[in-house]
Design an enzyme around this catalytic site. Structure first.
Site, short mmCIF file in Angstrom:
data_model
loop_
_atom_site.label_atom_id
_atom_site.label_comp_id
_atom_site.label_asym_id
_atom_site.label_seq_id
_atom_site.Cartn_x
_atom_site.Cartn_y
_atom_site.Cartn_z
N ARG A 59 0.89 -1.26 -0.06
CA ARG A 59 0.19 -0.12 -0.02
C ARG A 59 0.76 1.41 0.09
NH1 ARG A 59 -4.99 -1.92 -1.43
NH2 ARG A 59 -5.70 -3.56 0.16
N LYS A 115 -8.49 -14.11 7.73
CA LYS A 115 -9.54 -13.48 6.81
C LYS A 115 -9.47 -14.62 5.45
CE LYS A 115 -6.81 -10.32 3.69
NZ LYS A 115 -6.63 -9.04 3.41
N HIS A 116 -10.65 -14.79 4.91
CA HIS A 116 -12.00 -14.33 5.09
C HIS A 116 -13.06 -15.40 5.45
CE1 HIS A 116 -9.58 -12.40 1.57
NE2 HIS A 116 -10.16 -10.98 2.09
N HIS A 171 -16.06 -8.47 -4.14
CA HIS A 171 -16.07 -7.26 -4.40
C HIS A 171 -17.16 -6.92 -5.64
CE1 HIS A 171 -11.93 -7.71 -2.98
NE2 HIS A 171 -12.06 -6.55 -2.72
N ASP A 221 -15.28 -7.45 6.26
CA ASP A 221 -14.76 -7.08 5.16
C ASP A 221 -15.17 -5.73 4.62
OD1 ASP A 221 -13.11 -7.13 3.01
OD2 ASP A 221 -13.40 -9.19 2.28
N ARG A 238 -3.03 -15.21 -3.23
CA ARG A 238 -2.96 -14.54 -1.85
C ARG A 238 -3.12 -15.79 -0.80
NH1 ARG A 238 -8.26 -11.11 -2.45
NH2 ARG A 238 -7.42 -10.14 -0.24
#
Length: 1010
Positions: free
Chosen positions: A126, A216-217, A229, A303, A186
Site C-alpha cells: 500500500r 480472513k475471510h 467485490h 470485510d 493470496r
C-alpha cells in the site's frame, strides 16, 4: 479527559499458546488479551452511547500529500474529533506522509486511534518507501513456517515505526478452485494442514512484533469463482466439508491465539438460508460458528462494507446494524459513516440492539488498544528501545511433529510500548535492507519446478535465450527484469519480446521464427489478482501463442509470475516453473535459478487439476557458485575481515610476495581477495614482476595438482565403473608390475600406501627425459609392504596419472580439460609447456640448480618439468576463481553446472580417512583432517572431522568441510625468491581457523532482529 485516558497504565501480559496435539488443535475459548482490561473498563465507563458507536467505525485515509491539507484533511479531522471514530484504515500513499498524517490525527484523538492497513505482502503493498514481500502462495511453496514467521516479524517492524497497529492479514482461505479470480496466490495453498502452519507462523510473527494479525475471510473464500467485490459468492457446501477443509486454518489460528478475524461476504445456505445473507451479516455463522464453535474471543472485523457482496443488497446503515447483530466488532469502508452511526444509534434506542451488545464490542476494541500500548505515555525521547534477538527455526527442522515452529513452548506476548507519536517516520534504511534480503530469500526458496523434460534446466551460460513475456496488462516492459538479469548471467544477451494481447497470427509466426534462432525460449506469464476483474488466466490469444511456441523445435520453459494455473488449457512446455509473484526481485530470482545460481526447491502448494498435485516439485541442485555475503550463509563478516589483516601482515613479514584467497559456504562465494605483488621487487626493475596480484591471477598449484586434477579424475572414473579401486595397478599399466609391484592396488596408490619411494631427484642423477623417468618408476622395487604404511609419495600420484591416461585414452591434460575443466568453466586452469615464460603467471623461483632461469608460467617441480609439465603429482596452474568452482562442486556433493561429476557415495568413499592415527592423515588422494590432539594440520583446529584438502609446495592449499559446506582456497608463491621459507604452514592454519570460526549459524538459517 484525553490526557487522563492516555495516562492509564496496563498490566503485564503473558500468553501461553496451546500445545500441538498432532492433529487439529482443540477448540479453546481463551482471552486474547489477558492482563488487560483495567484501562479499557475505565475508559468504557466514561463513554456516551454516541462515543461508543464511534469506536466501532474505522474511516479510510491515504498517506498522500493531498490528505495532509484541504478538504481531505478537514474530513479526517472531523471524523476523529466530531464523530470519534475508533481508528483509521490506510490505503495508498507514501511512508513519510502516512506517518505525518497519523501523527497529526493521533494528536487530535480523545481516545488513541487504532491504525489498520491491509498488508498481506507487507506495507509495500500500500505504501511506497516500504517493503513488499512475495505473495502468500510463495511462502506456502517454501513449506517453511519459519519464513512465514520471519515475514510477519518484518512486516510488524515496519508497521510499528509507521504507527500501524493492525494488519488485515494473513489470508487463511484455501485456494482449491483454479478459477478463483480474487484469492489465487493470496492464499498459502490448498492443503488445510500445510496452510494452517503458514497462517500461524505469519500471525505469530506479526503479534510477536506488536501488530495484531487478522485471519480472513471467514468462513473461507477459496472455493468460489465469484469475486465478492463484484457480487455475493454462494458456497454450496455442507458443514462437514467446511469443518474439515475451509475452517481448519481458522480453527488452528484461533486456537493459537490470533487476535482478530475478518468475515467475508460469502453466502452459505447450509448454515443460513436467508436470501442474500453473507457471513458478515449472519449470526449463525459469525456468532454461532466463529464465536461459539471455534471459541474465538478476539476482535471480529468486517470485510469492506462497500463491496457488492453486501452493498448490492443493503443500504449502509442497515448493513452496519446487521453486521453488529451478527457479531461483528469493527466496521470498515461503510460507504457513509454518518448514516451508519445514525442507524446504529437508532437501533439501540429502538431496542433492536442492546447497548450491552455495543459495550461488548467496544470493550474488545479498547482492550486491544490497551494490549498495543496505546494507553501508555510515550517513551522518553532520549532513550531507544533495547535490541532483542528472536531466533527463527532453521529450515527443515521444525520443533514439533506437525511442523509448527514453536511447538509447546510458552510465548511471551509483551504489551508493546506505545511508540512516540512525534517520532513516527518511514522505516530506516537498515530495516528496509533486512526486509529486502528476507523477501529475496522467500522468493528464491519458493520457486517450484514441476516439468523439466530433457533436463532443460539449468540453462547453460552459453545458450542463446529468447524471453517472451505475456501479461494481463499492457506494459511492454513487464518481463524486462527477467531478461536483463539473464543477460547479466549468460555469456550473451538474452533477447526480449513482449507479446501484445491483440497480436496477430503473423506476429505469432514471427516469434516462432525467432524462437528457432535460439537454444531455449523462456516464456514468462504475468497474471495478477485484481479486484472486480472477474477472471484470472491467459487470454485465448496468449494461449494460442503458448501452443505455437511449444510446437517449435526449441524447448520452452514457462515461468509463471503470478497465477500458477496457466498450464491449464495449453500444450505442455518442456519446463514449468512457478514463481507466484511478479515483483522485479522475483524475476531476478527466477533468472538466477534458471542458470543454476540457486537451487530450485519449492513444492507446489496447490493442485493443478489433471497435471500436478499438492507437493509436486522437482529438486534441481544449485549448479554454479554465486557471489554473496557472510550474512547470507550464517557467517560473521567481522571474523572474515580479520583474514585480510592476517594476509596483509603475512605480506609485510615476507611469508610470500603475493596471494589470492577465496572462502565459500553453501554455494556462496563470501570472500575473494588478492594481496601483494608478483615479487618483493627490490632487486628487479622489470615492471612485469611488480604487478599486483588479482583474483584472476594464475598460480602454480604444485601438489594441489594431486587432488584438483588426478584425484578428481579418479573419482569420476570410479563412479563410471571404469576404474576399480581394488584392482592391481598392473591391470592398467602392465609394466608397473615389475619389482614385486604386481600386488599394488589403485586404492593403495591413492592412500599413499603403495610401497613406493617418496621422491627421487631425477635431475641430479642425469635422468632428464620422460621415458627414462617412467622406466625408473616402473622398474623400481618396493620400499615397504603395500598397505602396511603411509608415506606421502609423488611416485604414487605419477603412476595414478598414467593409469588415468590408459583408461581415458587421452593424455592426462587433455582428458582433464574435456572431462573436468571445460564442463566446470575453469577457463584458466590447465597444464603448461616447459621452457616458456608467461608474464601473466605468478613467478615461483629463480632456478639456479637445474633450469638456470626465472620460473614464470612453467612448472616449479623438477620431476614434472622433466615429464613435459604434465604429471599426476604436479604441473597444474589455476586461479582462485577457477578453484572456487571446483571446490563448490566438491562441497555440493559432486554436482555443478547442471552436471553430476560423481555420486555423493563416491565422494564419501574418497574423503574418508584411511591412514591410522599418528600416520600421515590420508583419505584417498585427499589429505584428511588431523584432529588437534594428533598434531598440526594446515586446516587449523576448527574444520570438521570429515574435512579434506591438500597443500602444495609453492604455498597453495585447498580445504573443504562438507558438513559446514565450507571451503578455503589459498594460493601463494611462498617459494619466491627461494624455497627455504616455511612460515606458510602456520598461516594456512590461521586463515582456516578464522574462516571456520566465522560460522555461527546453519547456512540457510533465518533470524529476525528488531
Amino acid at each position: 479527559m484525553r490526557l487522563l485516558l492516555w495516562l492509564v497504565l496496563a498490566l503485564p501480559l503473558l500468553v501461553v499458546w496451546p500445545e500441538d496435539t498432532g492433529g487439529s488443535r482443540d477448540v479453546v475459548s481463551q482471552d486474547p488479551w489477558p492482563g488487560t482490561g483495567a484501562w479499557a473498563d475505565a475508559v468504557l465507563d466514561t463513554l456516551s452511547l454516541d462515543a461508543k458507536v464511534g469506536q466501532l467505525i474505522l474511516t479510510d485515509a491515504h498517506g498522500r500529500p493531498d490528505h495532509l491539507s484541504g478538504g481531505h484533511f478537514r474530513r479526517l479531522t472531523s471524523r476523529v474529533e466530531d464523530y470519534g471514530v475508533g481508528g483509521l484504515l490506510f490505503f495508498r500513499g507514501n511512508a513519510n506522509d502516512q506517518a505525518e498524517l497519523t501523527r497529526r490525527l493521533q494528536q487530535r484523538a480523545a481516545i488513541p486511534l487504532l491504525i489498520a492497513q491491509d498488508m498481506e505482502t507487507g506495507a509495500g503493498m500500500r505504501t511506497s518507501g516500504t517493503t513488499r514481500f512475495p505473495n502468500a502462495m510463495a511462502l506456502g511453496a517454501t513449506g517453511d513456517p519459519a519464513l512465514a514467521y520471519a515475514m510477519g516479524r518484518g512486516i510488524a517492524a515496519e508497521s510499528r515505526v509507521l504507527g500501524i497497529h493492525q494488519n488485515y492479514a494473513p489470508v487463511a482461505d484455501l485456494n482449491t478452485n483454479p478459477r478463483n479470480p480474487i484469492i489465487n496466490v493470496r492464499a498459502f495453498g490448498a492443503d488445510p494442514r500445510a496452510a494452517s502452519r503458514m497462517v500461524i507462523g505469519y500471525a505469530q510473527g506479526l503479534q510477536d512484533g506488536g501488530v495484531v494479525a487478522t485471519l480472513k475471510h471467514f468462513p473461507g473464500h477459496g472455493d468460489t469463482q465469484v469475486d465478492s467485490h463484484a457480487d455475493l459468492p454462494v458456497l454450496p457446501f455442507r458443514r462437514e466439508r467446511l469443518d474439515a477443509t475451509e475452517w481448519m486454518p481458522f480453527r488452528e489460528g484461533v486456537a493459537a491465539g490470533v487476535m482478530s478475524v475478518m468475515t467475508g461476504h460469502l453466502a452459505l445456505p447450509a448454515l443460513d438460508d436467508r436470501p442474500n445473507t453473507p457471513a458478515t451479516l449472519s449470526k449463525p455463522i459469525t456468532t454461532g460458528v466463529l464465536r461459539e464453535e471455534l471459541g474465538f474471543e478476539g476482535l471480529i472485523v468486517t470485510d469492506g462494507m462497500n463491496m457488492e457482496g453486501v452493498a448490492k443488497h443493503y443500504a449502509p446503515g442497515e448493513a452496519a446494524v446487521r453486521a453488529v447483530e451478527a457479531g461483528a466488532d469493527q466496521l470498515i469502508l461503510t460507504r457513509d459513516e454518518r448514516a451508519v452511526k445514525r442507524a446504529l444509534l437508532a437501533a439501540v434506542r429502538s431496542g433492536r440492539l442492546a447497548e450491552d451488545r455495543i459495550d461488548v464490542s467496544v470493550r474488545r476494541i479498547l482492550r486491544m488498544k490497551e494490549w498495543l500500548g496505546l494507553h501508555q505515555p510515550a517513551p522518553p525521547t532520549n532513550t531507544e528501545p533495547a535490541e532483542e534477538a528472536f531466533p527463527i527455526p532453521v529450515t527443515g527442522t521444525p520443533t514439533d511433529a506437525e511442523g509448527y515452529p514453536w511447538g509447546t513452548r510458552a510465548l511471551l506476548q509483551r504489551t508493546p510500548p506505545r511508540p512516540d507519536v512525534d517520532a513516527l517516520a518511514a522505516p530506516s534504511t537498515e530495516l528496509l535492507a533486512r526486509n529486502a534480503r528476507l523477501a529475496r530469500t522467500i522468493a528464491q526458496r519458493a520457486l517450484t519446478l514441476t516439468r523439466n523434460e530433457g533436463d532443460v534446466l539449468p540453462l547453460r551460460t552459453d545458450q542463446r535465450v529468447l524471453v517472451v513475456s505475456v501479461s494481463d496488462g499492457s506494459r511492454a516492459s513487464v518481463g524486462r527484469p527477467l531478461a536483463n538479469r539473464l543477460s547479466g548471467v549468460l555469456d550473451g544477451e538474452a533477447t526480449y519480446r513482449f507479446a501484445r494481447r491483440g497480436a496477430s497470427d503473423a506476429d505469432h509466426a514471427a516469434l516462432a521464427r525467432l524462437a528457432a534462432e535460439h537454444d531455449v525460449v523462456v516464456l514468462s506469464t504475468h497474471l495478477q489478482v485484481r479486484n472486480y476483474s472477474g477472471r484470472i488466466g491467459l487470454p485465448s490469444r496468449h494461449q494460442a501463442l503458448v501452443n505455437r511456441l511449444v510446437g517449435t523445435d526449441t524447448p520452452v520453459v514457462l515461468a509463471a509470475f503470478g497465477n500458477p494455473y496457466v498450464l491449464l488449457g495449453v500444450d505442455q512446455p518442456a519446463g514449468f516453473l512457478a514463481a507466484y509473484d511478479t515483483r522485479d526481485y522475483v524475476q531476478e530470482a527466477v533468472a538466477d535459478a534458471l542458470v543454476g545460481l540457486y537451487p530450485i526447491q519449492g513444492s507446489l502448494p496447490i493442485d493443478i487439476p489433471g497435471l500436478h498435485a499438492v507437493g509436486d516439485g522437482i529438486l534441481v541442485a544449485q549448479a554454479r557458485l554465486r557471489d554473496g555475503t557472510a550474512d547470507d550463509v550464517g557467517m560473521v563478516a567481522d571474523s572474515l575481515d580479520a583474514v585480510d589483516l592476517t594476509m596483509q601482515e603475512a605480506v609485510t613479514r615476507r611469508v610470500f610476495p603475493g596471494a589470492a584467497l577465496a572462502i565459500g559456504r553453501a554455494g556462496v562465494l563470501v570472500k575473494q581477495e588478492s594481496y601483494g605483488r608478483f615479487t618483493y621487487g627490490e632487486r628487479f626493475a622489470d615492471p612485469v614482476l611488480q604487478r599486483s596480484i588479482e583474483t584472476d591471477t594464475v598460480f602454480d598449484l604444485a601438489s594441489v595438482t594431486k587432488v584438483a586434477a588426478t584425484t578428481v579424475a579418479a573419482m569420476m572414473l570410479v563412479d563410471q565403473g571404469r576404474l576399480n579401486l581394488d584392482a592391481p595397478v598392473a591391470r592398467y599399466i602392465p609394466a608397473f608390475g615389475a619389482g614385486g609391484k604386481d600386488i599394488v592396488t589403485v586404492r593403495q596408490l591413492l592412500a599413499h600406501q603403495g610401497g613406493q619411494r617418496v621422491f627421487h631427484p631425477f635431475h641430479t642423477h642425469g635422468i632428464t627425459d620422460p621415458d627414462s623417468v617412467r622406466a625408473f618408476i616402473y622398474a623400481d622395487s618396493l620400499r615397504y609392504t603395500p598397505g602396511q604404511g603411509t608415506r606421502y609419495s609423488d611416485f604414487d600420484m605419477i603412476v595414478l596419472g598414467d593409469v588415468i591416461e590408459a583408461i581415458g585414452g587421452l593424455p592426462l591434460d587433455e582428458f582433464l580439460r574435456q572431462a573436468v575443466f571445460e564442463p566446470l568453466g575453469m577457463i584458466s586452469t590447465g597444464f603448461r609447456p616447459v621452457g616458456f615464460r608467461d608474464e601473466a603467471v605468478v613467478p615461483t623461483e629463480i632456478d639456479r640448480n637445474f633450469r638456470s632461469r626465472l620460473l614464470q608460467g612453467e612448472v616449479h617441480d623438477e620431476t614434472a618439468s622433466i615429464l613435459g609439465g604434465v604429471a599426476g603429482h604436479a604441473g597444474l596452474f589455476s586461479t582462485v576463481e577457477d578453484l572456487s568452482t571446483l571446490a563448490f562442486m566438491l562441497a555440493n556433493g559432486g554436482i555443478a553446472h547442471g552436471r553430476r561429476f560423481f555420486s555423493e557415495a563416491t565422494l564419501n568413499t574418497f574423503i574418508e580417512r584411511v591412514s591410522p592415527r599418528g600416520a600421515f592423515p590420508m583419505a584417498l588422494g585427499w589429505m584428511a583432517y588431523r584432529p588437534p590432539g594428533e598434531g598440526f594440520s594446515s586446516a587449523g583446529q576448527h574444520f570438521g572431522p570429515r574435512s579434506f584438502g591438500h597443500t602444495g609446495f609453492t604455498g597453495c592449499s585447498l580445504w573443504i568441510d562438507p558438513d559446514q559446506e565450507l571451503f578455503v582456497i589459498l594460493l601463494t608463491n611462498r617459494t619466491w625468491p627461494s624455497r627455504g621459507r616455511s612460515a606458510i604452514n602456520r598461516l594456512r592454519a590461521s586463515v582456516a581457523d578464522l574462516a571456520a570460526q566465522s560460522v555461527v549459524a546453519a547456512p540457510h538459517a533465518v533470524e529476525w532482529i528488531d
